[in-house]
Design a protein around this motif. Structure first.
Motif, short mmCIF file in Angstrom:
data_model
loop_
_atom_site.label_atom_id
_atom_site.label_comp_id
_atom_site.label_asym_id
_atom_site.label_seq_id
_atom_site.Cartn_x
_atom_site.Cartn_y
_atom_site.Cartn_z
N THR A 182 0.59 -1.42 -0.01
CA THR A 182 -0.34 -0.29 0.04
C THR A 182 0.82 1.13 0.24
O THR A 182 0.73 2.27 -0.33
CB THR A 182 -0.98 -0.05 1.40
OG1 THR A 182 -1.71 -1.34 1.40
CG2 THR A 182 -1.84 1.19 0.60
N PHE A 183 1.64 1.39 0.86
CA PHE A 183 2.88 2.18 1.15
C PHE A 183 3.77 2.74 -0.56
O PHE A 183 3.69 3.88 -1.08
CB PHE A 183 3.97 1.78 1.56
CG PHE A 183 4.67 2.89 2.10
CD1 PHE A 183 4.83 4.63 2.35
CD2 PHE A 183 5.99 2.20 1.48
CE1 PHE A 183 6.27 5.13 2.37
CE2 PHE A 183 7.21 3.49 1.62
CZ PHE A 183 7.03 4.31 1.64
N TRP A 184 4.12 1.46 -0.92
CA TRP A 184 5.08 1.85 -2.26
C TRP A 184 4.13 2.64 -3.15
O TRP A 184 4.75 2.56 -4.50
CB TRP A 184 5.90 0.62 -2.13
CG TRP A 184 5.89 -0.72 -2.93
CD1 TRP A 184 4.80 -1.08 -4.30
CD2 TRP A 184 5.53 -1.63 -2.19
NE1 TRP A 184 4.62 -2.15 -4.44
CE2 TRP A 184 5.41 -3.05 -3.44
CE3 TRP A 184 6.04 -2.06 -1.42
CZ2 TRP A 184 5.35 -4.02 -3.06
CZ3 TRP A 184 6.45 -3.98 -0.91
CH2 TRP A 184 5.67 -4.46 -1.63
N ASN A 185 2.70 1.99 -3.24
CA ASN A 185 1.71 1.70 -4.12
C ASN A 185 1.64 3.29 -4.31
O ASN A 185 1.54 4.15 -5.79
CB ASN A 185 0.73 1.02 -4.58
CG ASN A 185 1.14 0.27 -5.44
OD1 ASN A 185 0.94 -0.06 -6.15
ND2 ASN A 185 1.04 -1.08 -4.85
N ILE A 186 0.74 3.65 -3.33
CA ILE A 186 0.85 5.16 -3.07
C ILE A 186 2.59 6.25 -3.56
O ILE A 186 1.81 7.23 -4.32
CB ILE A 186 -0.01 5.69 -1.61
CG1 ILE A 186 -0.68 4.84 -1.11
CG2 ILE A 186 0.13 6.87 -1.02
CD1 ILE A 186 -1.50 4.94 0.30
N ILE A 187 3.25 5.79 -2.58
CA ILE A 187 4.41 7.00 -2.64
C ILE A 187 4.79 6.68 -4.87
O ILE A 187 4.96 7.97 -5.65
CB ILE A 187 5.54 6.57 -1.93
CG1 ILE A 187 4.97 6.35 -0.90
CG2 ILE A 187 6.81 7.28 -2.40
CD1 ILE A 187 5.11 8.16 0.06
N ARG A 241 2.58 6.00 -7.26
CA ARG A 241 1.78 7.30 -8.37
C ARG A 241 2.05 8.98 -7.47
O ARG A 241 2.18 9.73 -8.60
CB ARG A 241 0.63 6.80 -7.19
CG ARG A 241 0.29 4.75 -7.83
CD ARG A 241 -1.67 4.76 -8.18
NE ARG A 241 -1.54 3.46 -8.68
CZ ARG A 241 -2.38 3.00 -9.63
NH1 ARG A 241 -3.74 4.10 -9.80
NH2 ARG A 241 -2.90 2.09 -10.08
N GLN A 242 1.84 9.23 -5.93
CA GLN A 242 2.55 10.53 -6.41
C GLN A 242 3.98 10.82 -6.91
O GLN A 242 3.37 11.72 -7.39
CB GLN A 242 3.13 10.34 -4.49
CG GLN A 242 1.45 10.39 -4.16
CD GLN A 242 0.54 11.75 -4.35
OE1 GLN A 242 1.08 13.24 -4.60
NE2 GLN A 242 -0.59 11.97 -4.85
N GLU A 261 -1.48 -2.40 -9.77
CA GLU A 261 -0.13 -1.79 -10.37
C GLU A 261 0.51 -2.56 -11.63
O GLU A 261 0.61 -1.27 -12.57
CB GLU A 261 1.10 -3.07 -9.35
CG GLU A 261 1.78 -2.45 -8.48
CD GLU A 261 1.92 -3.14 -7.44
OE1 GLU A 261 3.22 -4.29 -8.07
OE2 GLU A 261 1.98 -3.11 -6.35
#
Length: 210
Positions: free
Chosen positions: A29-34, A36-37, A183
């Protein structure tokens, strides 16, 4: 034969089990949010003075560190859980070690094939692969990192002879399958955009030479 309740196989009162599950869900969840940001707003690239590769390496180190913490929390959770006699056999233990070896092979070989930036979301930083990797382990599965990691979780559960580990492995697989649904289409869109831009440039160059 008396029926066995799940509560007899898994000690849900242990906070370490919940903490492990939270860590497992948090990481993708963390690495997908980061990521995409980064793709939309270049958050990390700006933080590192416009150096996208440095920013990508920073994210890679962060993801790797979080993975180590996740694995340590999982091992700690297993140690607090009851074992089961059916899992405490040599055959099960050997199979567990085999899964660990194969899982790590998938993870390490995919990292070798993709490199650091290819493995750790370099696509979102604009660092794209020239061609699709089709060699091992990508000729076996399209997500060797995720499936290899899942196999390692299962292998650890069998080596420790912990039914709770089997339950956690199911949760790991679920989390990774959800992550892939987010992803894969997004990554495919990044490369589709790149290919469309290349085609447009090629078409423009062709017109100029006429």
């Amino acid at each position: 034969m008396a029926s066995v309740q799940l509560s007899e196989l898994v000690d849900f009162s242990q906070k370490s089990l919940l903490i492990s599950a939270v860590s497992i869900a948090f990481n993708p969840t963390f690495w997908n949010i980061i990521a995409r940001q980064e793709y939309h707003n270049k958050v990390l690239t700006r933080l590192f003075g416009g150096k996208s590769q440095t920013a990508c390496y920073f994210l890679a180190a962060t993801i790797f560190s979080l993975g180590i913490v996740r694995d340590l929390l999982y091992e700690r959770a297993l140690r607090h859980q009851p074992s089961h006699p059916l899992l405490e056999t040599k055959e099960v233990t050997y199979f567990g070690f085999a899964l660990l070896a194969l899982g790590n092979l998938l993870v390490v070989s995919s990292t070798w094939q993709l490199g650091i930036t290819g493995t750790f979301l370099g696509d979102y930083f604009g660092i794209l692969m020239d061609d699709i990797v089709t060699g091992f382990p990508f000729n076996v599965t399209d997500a060797p990192m995720y499936y290899g990691s899942t196999m390692s979780f299962l292998g650890s559960a069998l080596v420790y002879a912990k039914p709770a580990g089997l339950l956690v492995t199911v949760f790991v697989l679920f989390v990774y399958l959800v992550a892939l649904r987010f992803e894969n289409p997004f990554t495919a869109g990044i490369y589709a955009k790149r290919d469309a831009e290349r085609a447009a440039v090629s078409k423009s160059d062709t017109k100029k030479t006429r």
